[in-house]
Write an enzyme that holds these catalytic residues in place. Structure first.
Site, PDB file in Angstrom:
ATOM      1  N   THR A 178       0.835  -1.204   0.000  1.00 16.68           N
ATOM      2  CA  THR A 178       0.000   0.000   0.000  1.00 16.68           C
ATOM      3  C   THR A 178       0.870   1.255   0.000  1.00 16.68           C
ATOM      4  O   THR A 178       0.412   2.316  -0.393  1.00 16.68           O
ATOM      5  CB  THR A 178      -0.915   0.034   1.241  1.00 16.68           C
ATOM      6  OG1 THR A 178      -0.129  -0.349   2.376  1.00 16.68           O
ATOM      7  CG2 THR A 178      -2.081  -0.919   1.104  1.00 16.68           C
ATOM      8  N   ASP A 179       2.138   1.125   0.425  1.00 11.49           N
ATOM      9  CA  ASP A 179       2.937   2.352   0.614  1.00 11.49           C
ATOM     10  C   ASP A 179       3.181   3.101  -0.694  1.00 11.49           C
ATOM     11  O   ASP A 179       2.996   4.306  -0.770  1.00 11.49           O
ATOM     12  CB  ASP A 179       4.239   2.096   1.405  1.00 11.49           C
ATOM     13  CG  ASP A 179       5.201   1.097   0.799  1.00 11.49           C
ATOM     14  OD1 ASP A 179       4.857   0.445  -0.220  1.00 11.49           O
ATOM     15  OD2 ASP A 179       6.333   0.965   1.338  1.00 11.49           O
TER      16      ASP A 179
ATOM     17  N   SER B  20      13.505  -6.283   6.208  1.00 10.51           N
ATOM     18  CA  SER B  20      14.134  -5.003   5.866  1.00 10.51           C
ATOM     19  C   SER B  20      15.565  -4.840   6.351  1.00 10.51           C
ATOM     20  O   SER B  20      15.931  -3.801   6.906  1.00 10.51           O
ATOM     21  CB  SER B  20      13.288  -3.829   6.367  1.00 10.51           C
ATOM     22  OG  SER B  20      12.087  -3.816   5.699  1.00 10.51           O
TER      23      SER B  20
ATOM     24  N   SER C 175      17.934  -4.364   4.363  1.00  8.44           N
ATOM     25  CA  SER C 175      18.521  -3.307   3.527  1.00  8.44           C
ATOM     26  C   SER C 175      18.128  -1.920   4.042  1.00  8.44           C
ATOM     27  O   SER C 175      18.967  -1.023   4.105  1.00  8.44           O
ATOM     28  CB  SER C 175      18.158  -3.491   2.060  1.00  8.44           C
ATOM     29  OG  SER C 175      16.774  -3.488   1.882  1.00  8.44           O
TER      30      SER C 175
ATOM     31  N   ASP D 275       9.595   0.967   4.882  1.00  9.88           N
ATOM     32  CA  ASP D 275      10.660   0.291   5.631  1.00  9.88           C
ATOM     33  C   ASP D 275      11.653   1.289   6.222  1.00  9.88           C
ATOM     34  O   ASP D 275      12.063   1.190   7.378  1.00  9.88           O
ATOM     35  CB  ASP D 275      11.421  -0.691   4.726  1.00  9.88           C
ATOM     36  CG  ASP D 275      10.500  -1.683   4.053  1.00  9.88           C
ATOM     37  OD1 ASP D 275       9.327  -1.781   4.463  1.00  9.88           O
ATOM     38  OD2 ASP D 275      10.952  -2.356   3.113  1.00  9.88           O
TER      39      ASP D 275
HETATM   40  C1  GLA Z   1       9.027  -4.026   0.594  1.00  7.34           C
HETATM   41  C2  GLA Z   1       9.191  -2.572   0.184  1.00  7.34           C
HETATM   42  C3  GLA Z   1       8.176  -1.688   0.900  1.00  7.34           C
HETATM   43  C4  GLA Z   1       6.764  -2.230   0.772  1.00  7.34           C
HETATM   44  C5  GLA Z   1       6.729  -3.722   1.085  1.00  7.34           C
HETATM   45  C6  GLA Z   1       5.379  -4.316   0.780  1.00  7.34           C
HETATM   46  O1  GLA Z   1       9.357  -4.207   1.933  1.00  7.34           O
HETATM   47  O2  GLA Z   1      10.495  -2.123   0.468  1.00  7.34           O
HETATM   48  O3  GLA Z   1       8.278  -0.370   0.414  1.00  7.34           O
HETATM   49  O4  GLA Z   1       6.242  -1.945  -0.500  1.00  7.34           O
HETATM   50  O5  GLA Z   1       7.702  -4.455   0.353  1.00  7.34           O
HETATM   51  O6  GLA Z   1       4.421  -3.805   1.621  1.00  7.34           O
END
Ligand code: GLA
Length: 384
Positions: free
Chosen positions: A37-38, A129, A131, A174
């Site tokens: 959704t971001d 996350s 990274s 993230d």
């Molecule tokens: C990864 C991306 C985020 C987000 C998620 C899914 O973590 O880095 O920006 O889009 O996938 O919600």
């Protein structure tokens, strides 16, 4: 297990033969609800976790960053501080640093080289996350060590742009939670305005992450493809982003799009509603409602957005079964492997662990890793 901050300091001394001047740390994250959704300008609710990336550093008086990656088998790299940055052909880990360096230079900030020892404990490819925690830890280090005073949300935006430099057109979730997380709280983030509301994790509930140990990789096709499908749906609906669409608007245009585009949009539009409902369930400590919303989110990722895999679907069902359908559980992160997240009363944790032990290997041919965490603070910088 030794803390990554201690390990980074020790490795710095051993490798560079001097004491570090600075220590920077930023956490990974687990997203409780609001997936993909971001980048549609919508809502998410992640929390920072007790695993992250530590960097011990010292100014080296040159124009070059010299880097030791402690947990990439002691690999090293060096690159000049410049906007005119090349990507390393095969050291992906270093490209995050190169990207952040380039992006800070692009903004007109002046700074010099650092010697750096990096040590992290966010499992790689687990959808937690690693990274973003590296980008934020490094960006904040450069900002603070050279007195650039870049605000933490801007550090997050720099990290996001560094991902694009590498090839992943990710959203802002993230990096924002890694930079701005708060102890004991999840974050309700509006990814359009970047408005933040810290929402307390209800008393008596625990966040459990289960890593499927099927690694995911976001740099590459499927993530960017999902983003394009969403942007295409928004175009057909005549809105800036799917955040601005409703199910009525989507249904009115159903015949103007193919089935895949329709389902991608349906996931995003319904997921935004689920995030807002989950925030209020969280505020009320209503675990039943949270469980319904998280499972609906999971089914939508599985059936409409098509980003789950059988091992992950299996894990979710194992946890639901072990909690008589009451456990709040869903896949977390970008998808195609990675982890599931559960929100549970501590009394359920042991039976969930036992069920995973008994059943997961049979369906996945490997063991899962269980990670218990609490919601943690975001980035921290210290002068030693
Ligand atoms: C990864 C991306 C985020 C987000 C998620 C899914 O973590 O880095 O920006 O889009 O996938 O919600």
């Amino acid at each position: 297990m030794t803390d990554v901050r201690v390990k980074a300091e020790q490795a710095f001394k051993a490798h560079f033969g001097a004491n570090p001047e600075f220590l920077s740390y930023a956490p990974g994250r687990v997203n409780l609800i609001g997936e993909h959704t971001d980048y549609n300008d919508g809502f998410v609710m992640p929390c920072a976790i007790g695993f992250g990336t530590a960097i011990a550093a010292r100014k080296n008086g040159t124009d070059t960053m010299r880097v030791l990656a402690v947990d990439i088998d002691g690999d090293t790299d060096s690159f000049k501080v410049t906007s005119d940055m090349d990507r390393h052909p095969d050291k992906t880990w270093s490209n995050y640093l190169r990207g952040v360096t380039k992006l800070i230079c692009d903004k007109g900030y002046k700074f010099e080289g650092l010697d750096l020892a990096i040590c992290g404990d966010v499992p790689l490819g687990a959808g937690l996350s690693s990274s973003a925690s590296l980008e934020v830890s490094f960006g904040n280090l450069v900002s603070q060590a050279f007195g650039l005073n870049i605000d933490l949300q801007d550090i997050a935006l720099i990290g996001q742009a560094a991902e694009a430099f590498i090839g992943c057109k990710c959203g802002i979730m993230d990096q924002t939670i890694s930079a701005c997380g708060k102890d004991g709280c999840a974050l309700r983030l509006d990814c359009r305005s970047l408005e933040k509301v810290h929402v307390k994790v209800p008393a008596g509930l625990e966040v459990l992450i289960v890593n499927s140990n099927v690694k995911h990789a976001l740099v590459g096709g499927e993530y960017n493809e999902r983003r394009e499908q969403c942007e295409n749906a928004a175009k057909i609906l005549g809105v800036k982003a799917l955040r601005d669409a409703t199910m009525d608007m989507l249904n009115a245009k159903k015949d103007a799009m193919d089935d895949v585009t329709y389902r991608r949009a349906r996931h995003v539009i319904t997921e935004d509603d689920r995030v807002l409902a989950a925030v209020s369930a969280f505020e009320k400590g209503d675990l039943d409602e949270l469980a319904k919303l998280m499972y609906a989110s999971h089914c939508s990722m599985r059936d409409d957005f098509e980003i789950t895999i059988p091992e992950i679907d299996g894990l979710v069902e194992i946890i639901r079964e072990a909690t008589d359908g009451k456990g709040a559980v869903r896949m977390t992160g970008g998808g195609f492997g990675g982890s599931v997240v559960a929100v549970l009363p501590p009394s359920d944790v042991e039976k969930v662990k036992a069920a995973i032990d008994a059943k997961y290997e049979k369906i996945a041919g490997r063991k899962a890793t269980i990670i218990e965490t609490k919601a943690c603070d975001g980035a921290v910088f210290t002068t030693l």
